[in-house]
Design a protein around this motif. Structure first.
Motif, PDB file in Angstrom:
ATOM      1  N   GLU A  74       0.832  -1.198   0.000  1.00 43.06           N
ATOM      2  CA  GLU A  74       0.000   0.000   0.000  1.00 43.06           C
ATOM      3  C   GLU A  74       0.872   1.255   0.000  1.00 43.06           C
ATOM      4  OE1 GLU A  74      -3.494   2.228   2.648  1.00 43.06           O
ATOM      5  OE2 GLU A  74      -2.967   0.138   3.048  1.00 43.06           O
ATOM      6  N   GLY A  75       1.910   1.240   0.833  1.00 46.45           N
ATOM      7  CA  GLY A  75       2.823   2.376   0.857  1.00 46.45           C
ATOM      8  C   GLY A  75       3.499   2.591  -0.480  1.00 46.45           C
ATOM      9  N   ALA A  76       3.905   1.493  -1.134  1.00 46.46           N
ATOM     10  CA  ALA A  76       4.548   1.596  -2.450  1.00 46.46           C
ATOM     11  C   ALA A  76       3.589   2.176  -3.489  1.00 46.46           C
ATOM     12  CB  ALA A  76       5.052   0.223  -2.887  1.00 46.46           C
ATOM     13  N   PHE A  77       2.312   1.812  -3.370  1.00 43.68           N
ATOM     14  CA  PHE A  77       1.300   2.358  -4.286  1.00 43.68           C
ATOM     15  C   PHE A  77       1.239   3.875  -4.154  1.00 43.68           C
ATOM     16  CE2 PHE A  77      -2.957   3.829  -5.317  1.00 43.68           C
ATOM     17  CZ  PHE A  77      -3.285   3.145  -6.480  1.00 43.68           C
ATOM     18  N   TYR A  78       1.163   4.378  -2.918  1.00 46.46           N
ATOM     19  CA  TYR A  78       1.086   5.823  -2.708  1.00 46.46           C
ATOM     20  C   TYR A  78       2.368   6.514  -3.179  1.00 46.46           C
ATOM     21  CZ  TYR A  78      -2.931   4.743   0.310  1.00 46.46           C
ATOM     22  OH  TYR A  78      -4.135   4.303   0.795  1.00 46.46           O
ATOM     23  N   GLN A  79       3.519   5.908  -2.895  1.00 46.69           N
ATOM     24  CA  GLN A  79       4.784   6.487  -3.336  1.00 46.69           C
ATOM     25  C   GLN A  79       4.843   6.612  -4.854  1.00 46.69           C
ATOM     26  OE1 GLN A  79       7.733   3.867  -1.483  1.00 46.69           O
ATOM     27  NE2 GLN A  79       8.504   5.604  -0.291  1.00 46.69           N
TER      28      GLN A  79
ATOM     29  N   ASN B 112       1.776   9.206  -6.298  1.00 46.69           N
ATOM     30  CA  ASN B 112       1.640  10.601  -5.880  1.00 46.69           C
ATOM     31  C   ASN B 112       2.341  11.574  -6.812  1.00 46.69           C
ATOM     32  OD1 ASN B 112       4.354  10.480  -5.218  1.00 46.69           O
ATOM     33  ND2 ASN B 112       4.072  10.821  -3.025  1.00 46.69           N
ATOM     34  N   VAL B 113       3.065  11.051  -7.818  1.00 46.82           N
ATOM     35  CA  VAL B 113       3.664  11.937  -8.818  1.00 46.82           C
ATOM     36  C   VAL B 113       2.614  12.447  -9.798  1.00 46.82           C
ATOM     37  CG1 VAL B 113       5.898  10.782  -8.656  1.00 46.82           C
ATOM     38  CG2 VAL B 113       4.252  10.027 -10.390  1.00 46.82           C
ATOM     39  N   ASP B 114       1.457  11.807  -9.800  1.00 41.47           N
ATOM     40  CA  ASP B 114       0.352  12.230 -10.663  1.00 41.47           C
ATOM     41  C   ASP B 114      -0.586  13.100  -9.824  1.00 41.47           C
ATOM     42  OD1 ASP B 114      -2.321  12.215 -11.848  1.00 41.47           O
ATOM     43  OD2 ASP B 114      -1.546  10.735 -13.263  1.00 41.47           O
ATOM     44  N   PRO B 115      -0.662  14.404 -10.111  1.00 40.21           N
ATOM     45  CA  PRO B 115      -1.465  15.299  -9.269  1.00 40.21           C
ATOM     46  C   PRO B 115      -2.932  14.904  -9.185  1.00 40.21           C
ATOM     47  CG  PRO B 115      -0.036  16.558 -10.740  1.00 40.21           C
ATOM     48  CD  PRO B 115       0.041  15.127 -11.183  1.00 40.21           C
ATOM     49  N   PHE B 116      -3.478  14.370 -10.273  1.00 41.41           N
ATOM     50  CA  PHE B 116      -4.894  13.983 -10.256  1.00 41.41           C
ATOM     51  C   PHE B 116      -5.119  12.804  -9.319  1.00 41.41           C
ATOM     52  CE2 PHE B 116      -8.608  11.657 -11.864  1.00 41.41           C
ATOM     53  CZ  PHE B 116      -9.562  12.677 -11.839  1.00 41.41           C
ATOM     54  N   ILE B 117      -4.285  11.765  -9.430  1.00 44.69           N
ATOM     55  CA  ILE B 117      -4.418  10.599  -8.548  1.00 44.69           C
ATOM     56  C   ILE B 117      -4.158  10.993  -7.102  1.00 44.69           C
ATOM     57  CG2 ILE B 117      -3.473   8.322  -7.985  1.00 44.69           C
ATOM     58  CD1 ILE B 117      -5.155   8.309 -10.489  1.00 44.69           C
ATOM     59  N   ALA B 118      -3.162  11.855  -6.886  1.00 43.78           N
ATOM     60  CA  ALA B 118      -2.787  12.255  -5.531  1.00 43.78           C
ATOM     61  C   ALA B 118      -3.927  12.963  -4.812  1.00 43.78           C
ATOM     62  CB  ALA B 118      -1.550  13.141  -5.572  1.00 43.78           C
ATOM     63  N   ARG B 119      -4.808  13.623  -5.551  1.00 40.51           N
ATOM     64  CA  ARG B 119      -5.943  14.309  -4.920  1.00 40.51           C
ATOM     65  C   ARG B 119      -6.944  13.322  -4.327  1.00 40.51           C
ATOM     66  NH1 ARG B 119      -5.992  17.886  -9.537  1.00 40.51           N
ATOM     67  NH2 ARG B 119      -7.938  16.969 -10.310  1.00 40.51           N
ATOM     68  N   PHE B 120      -6.904  12.082  -4.791  1.00 43.06           N
ATOM     69  CA  PHE B 120      -7.840  11.069  -4.309  1.00 43.06           C
ATOM     70  C   PHE B 120      -7.315  10.266  -3.129  1.00 43.06           C
ATOM     71  CE2 PHE B 120      -9.598  11.774  -8.512  1.00 43.06           C
ATOM     72  CZ  PHE B 120     -10.953  11.549  -8.357  1.00 43.06           C
TER      73      PHE B 120
ATOM     74  N   HIS C 268      -5.138   3.624 -14.596  1.00 37.51           N
ATOM     75  CA  HIS C 268      -4.787   2.613 -15.605  1.00 37.51           C
ATOM     76  C   HIS C 268      -3.981   3.213 -16.750  1.00 37.51           C
ATOM     77  CE1 HIS C 268      -8.600   0.252 -14.198  1.00 37.51           C
ATOM     78  NE2 HIS C 268      -7.619   0.188 -13.332  1.00 37.51           N
ATOM     79  N   ASN C 269      -4.375   4.373 -17.203  1.00 33.80           N
ATOM     80  CA  ASN C 269      -3.704   4.962 -18.366  1.00 33.80           C
ATOM     81  C   ASN C 269      -2.351   5.567 -18.022  1.00 33.80           C
ATOM     82  OD1 ASN C 269      -5.732   4.371 -20.242  1.00 33.80           O
ATOM     83  ND2 ASN C 269      -6.895   6.192 -19.693  1.00 33.80           N
ATOM     84  N   ASN C 270      -2.247   6.195 -16.860  1.00 33.29           N
ATOM     85  CA  ASN C 270      -1.028   6.938 -16.522  1.00 33.29           C
ATOM     86  C   ASN C 270       0.047   6.072 -15.880  1.00 33.29           C
ATOM     87  OD1 ASN C 270      -2.509   9.058 -17.485  1.00 33.29           O
ATOM     88  ND2 ASN C 270      -2.871  10.006 -15.493  1.00 33.29           N
ATOM     89  N   PHE C 271      -0.315   4.862 -15.489  1.00 34.30           N
ATOM     90  CA  PHE C 271       0.676   3.958 -14.907  1.00 34.30           C
ATOM     91  C   PHE C 271       0.692   2.636 -15.673  1.00 34.30           C
ATOM     92  CE2 PHE C 271      -0.302   7.067 -11.720  1.00 34.30           C
ATOM     93  CZ  PHE C 271       0.964   7.422 -11.268  1.00 34.30           C
ATOM     94  N   TYR C 272       0.819   2.791 -16.966  1.00 31.77           N
ATOM     95  CA  TYR C 272       0.909   1.653 -17.886  1.00 31.77           C
ATOM     96  C   TYR C 272       2.368   1.291 -18.065  1.00 31.77           C
ATOM     97  CZ  TYR C 272       0.903  -0.848 -22.356  1.00 31.77           C
ATOM     98  OH  TYR C 272       1.114  -1.767 -23.350  1.00 31.77           O
TER      99      TYR C 272
END
Length: 328
Positions: free
Chosen positions: A77-82, A85-93, A144-148
């Protein structure tokens, strides 16, 4: 190994100071449980300045201690957030990651405040509104699209958690004798489930879809995208608990989401809205999407991962028949 314990504030304070998650002038004023969790031991730490969340995974499922689970899952879970979080849109969620303690399988996270998950959808006349549904769908599409990736990162194979999930999604619910008496959930449910446990054609198809789930894919998935992982906060919809994340087929995440829209009796036009608004860089396999949707419906009704469904047997039978049609 340091073990989080809500009743041992002194030891926890020393531990948090050692980790650098408390400043020297901070002291714990309150420790509480922020909600009913399934997988992990979760606490809210309150000081005079702020509050934050600490989360520990152990070698079993917190809600069902007799079920073993990978002890280091919270590190995923921590690795997922790390990673995201470089994607501002995902980080807002998602909550901000404060820190990871790999030795003790503990992470510290931003406190998203007083919030509730969306489990009430199963037992309520309240429905998701269009804005909430669109945000949830946009989150999945962006993830899905930004972490392909063409090749799966070794750190995101998450093989142990995938195996655990595979067992409880694709195998256990369809075992003729699994030791789980469904009549304890609802009288008559065991007899209803027998037809599906004895359906060889259905089980063969599910086994094949399970192999697709276990194979490596190119899209980073949340892995458990259902109302228990969605939070309703003062800042809007947030997403938590991605410990089942892995690189796999997008249709799995989307299929799980669709299944829970059916299980929570959302409006047909809202379910169609998900398909209409999901943005993808490549064409979805609609048949595979339907199959993942059907399997998730089946396993949530006749498997051990039960939901707070307030449905009569007749409606569950309708959902099971619908799910079988989706799979076959």
């Amino acid at each position: 190994m340091f073990i989080l314990d809500a009743n041992d504030t002194a030891s926890m304070e020393s531990y948090l100071l050692e980790q650098g998650w408390l400043s020297n002038e901070e002291r714990i004023s309150q420790v509480s449980v922020p909600g009913e969790g399934n997988m992990n031991y979760v606490l809210r730490i309150v000081t005079r300045k702020r509050s934050f969340i600490v989360k520990q995974s152990r070698g079993y499922v917190e809600k069902y201690p007799h079920l073993s689970a990978p002890a280091d899952r919270v590190l995923m879970e921590g690795a997922f957030y790390q990673t995201t979080n470089v994607d501002p849109f995902i980080a807002r969620f998602t909550p901000d990651l404060i820190g990871i303690d790999q030795a003790n399988n503990i992470i510290a996270l931003e406190d998203l405040g007083m919030a509730s998950d969306f489990l009430f959808l199963y037992n309520s006349s309240i429905k998701l509104d269009t804005a909430q549904l669109t945000r949830l769908t946009d989150f999945l599409g962006s993830l899905h699209n930004n972490f392909y990736r063409q090749a799966t990162q070794e750190s995101f194979k998450n093989s142990a958690m995938k195996s655990l999930n595979h067992e409880h999604i694709f195998r256990y619910p369809f075992m003729e004798e699994n030791g789980f008496d469904l009549d304890l959930i609802q009288p008559g449910l065991q007899a209803v489930a027998t037809d599906y446990k004895n359906d060889k054609e259905l089980k063969n198809q599910i086994e094949g879809i399970g192999e697709i789930y276990l194979s490596e894919g190119s899209y980073l998935l949340h892995g458990d995208f259902y109302p228990g992982s969605w939070l309703d906060t003062a800042q809007g919809v947030k997403i938590i608990d991605p410990e089942f994340c892995f690189y796999g087929p997008r249709e799995f995440d989307l299929g799980v989401m669709m299944a829970h829209l059916y299980l929570s009796r959302q409006q047909d036009q809202h379910i169609q809205l998900v398909l209409d608004t999901y943005h993808s860089n490549a064409k979805l396999d609609i048949q595979l999407l339907h199959q993942f949707t059907g399997i998730e419906i089946l396993r949530r009704i006749i498997g051990i991962a039960q939901l707070p469904l307030s449905l009569p047997i007749s409606q569950k039978q309708e959902l099971l028949k619908f799910a079988k049609t989706l799979i076959l």
